[in-house]
Design an enzyme around this catalytic site. Structure first.
Site, mmCIF file in Angstrom:
data_model
loop_
_atom_site.group_PDB
_atom_site.id
_atom_site.type_symbol
_atom_site.label_atom_id
_atom_site.label_comp_id
_atom_site.label_asym_id
_atom_site.label_seq_id
_atom_site.Cartn_x
_atom_site.Cartn_y
_atom_site.Cartn_z
ATOM 1 N N GLU A 175 36.962 41.638 37.049
ATOM 2 C CA GLU A 175 35.542 41.919 36.800
ATOM 3 C C GLU A 175 35.003 42.933 37.796
ATOM 4 O O GLU A 175 34.310 43.879 37.429
ATOM 5 C CB GLU A 175 34.694 40.646 36.918
ATOM 6 N N ASN A 206 42.937 42.543 37.408
ATOM 7 C CA ASN A 206 43.061 42.065 38.785
ATOM 8 C C ASN A 206 44.195 42.816 39.492
ATOM 9 O O ASN A 206 45.205 43.176 38.872
ATOM 10 C CB ASN A 206 43.227 40.549 38.866
ATOM 11 N N ILE A 207 43.972 43.053 40.765
ATOM 12 C CA ILE A 207 44.929 43.827 41.577
ATOM 13 C C ILE A 207 45.184 43.032 42.848
ATOM 14 O O ILE A 207 44.320 42.969 43.727
ATOM 15 C CB ILE A 207 44.347 45.219 41.927
ATOM 16 N N GLU A 208 46.344 42.388 42.912
ATOM 17 C CA GLU A 208 46.638 41.526 44.060
ATOM 18 C C GLU A 208 47.309 42.310 45.184
ATOM 19 O O GLU A 208 47.647 43.493 45.040
ATOM 20 C CB GLU A 208 47.497 40.351 43.587
ATOM 21 N N CYS A 225 34.795 34.287 39.012
ATOM 22 C CA CYS A 225 34.657 33.582 40.295
ATOM 23 C C CYS A 225 33.262 33.854 40.869
ATOM 24 O O CYS A 225 32.514 34.709 40.384
ATOM 25 C CB CYS A 225 35.746 34.022 41.275
#
Ligand code: THU
Length: 141
Positions: free
Chosen positions: A57, A44-46, A95
């Site tokens: 994903e 994940n890359i916020e 999600c």
């Protein structure tokens, strides 16, 4: 556990190390196996603008598709709080947006490995996670 499942979970665990999650402190890693026999990983890359972030994903799926792969045969997902002192998280689950993206490139029978770590995982199908898929068929009707 199948050896190749364990290997896929290990790849997802490794990918999680690169997670950029300063806002949620929830680090996620994913690994997809394609029909071409290749493995693509993602984290994940916020972003300070929260909605601009991307889940692990989709990072992995988009890497695969952008390299010419069109069929995903297996997905492994590993997630945990960044702070190891926190209680261990529940089994991760993709999600809704990631399930929709996945459904474009995978069959309903796809096995999804939801892992807390390489020795502790649940195995379910895409069909179970997303019983009603919105597909190209709907657009054609
Ligand atoms: N996240 C994923 O990477 N995959 C999921 O399926 C669930 C959520 C990320 C997005 C965000 O960076 C953090 O987890 C908290 O929502």
């Amino acid at each position: 556990m199948r050896m190749d499942d364990r290997m896929l979970i290990e790849q997802a665990e490794k990918a999680r190390e690169a997670a950029y999650a300063p806002y949620s402190q929830y680090a996620v890693g994913a690994a997809v196996l394609t029909s071409g026999g290749k493995i693509f990983t993602g984290c994940n890359i916020e972003n300070a603008s929260y909605p601009a972030g991307c889940c692990a994903e989709r990072t992995a799926i988009f890497k695969a598709v952008s390299e010419g792969e069109r069929k995903i045969c297996r997905l492994a997902l590993v997630a945990a709080p960044v702070q190891e002192a926190l209680p261990s998280a529940a089994y991760p689950v993709p999600c809704g947006i990631c399930l929709q993206v996945l459904s474009e490139f995978a069959a309903p029978e796809l096995r999804v490995l939801l892992a807390r770590d390489r020795d502790d995982y649940r195995d379910c199908s895409l069909q179970e996670l997303l019983p009603c898929r919105f597909t190209a068929q709907h657009l054609a009707d």
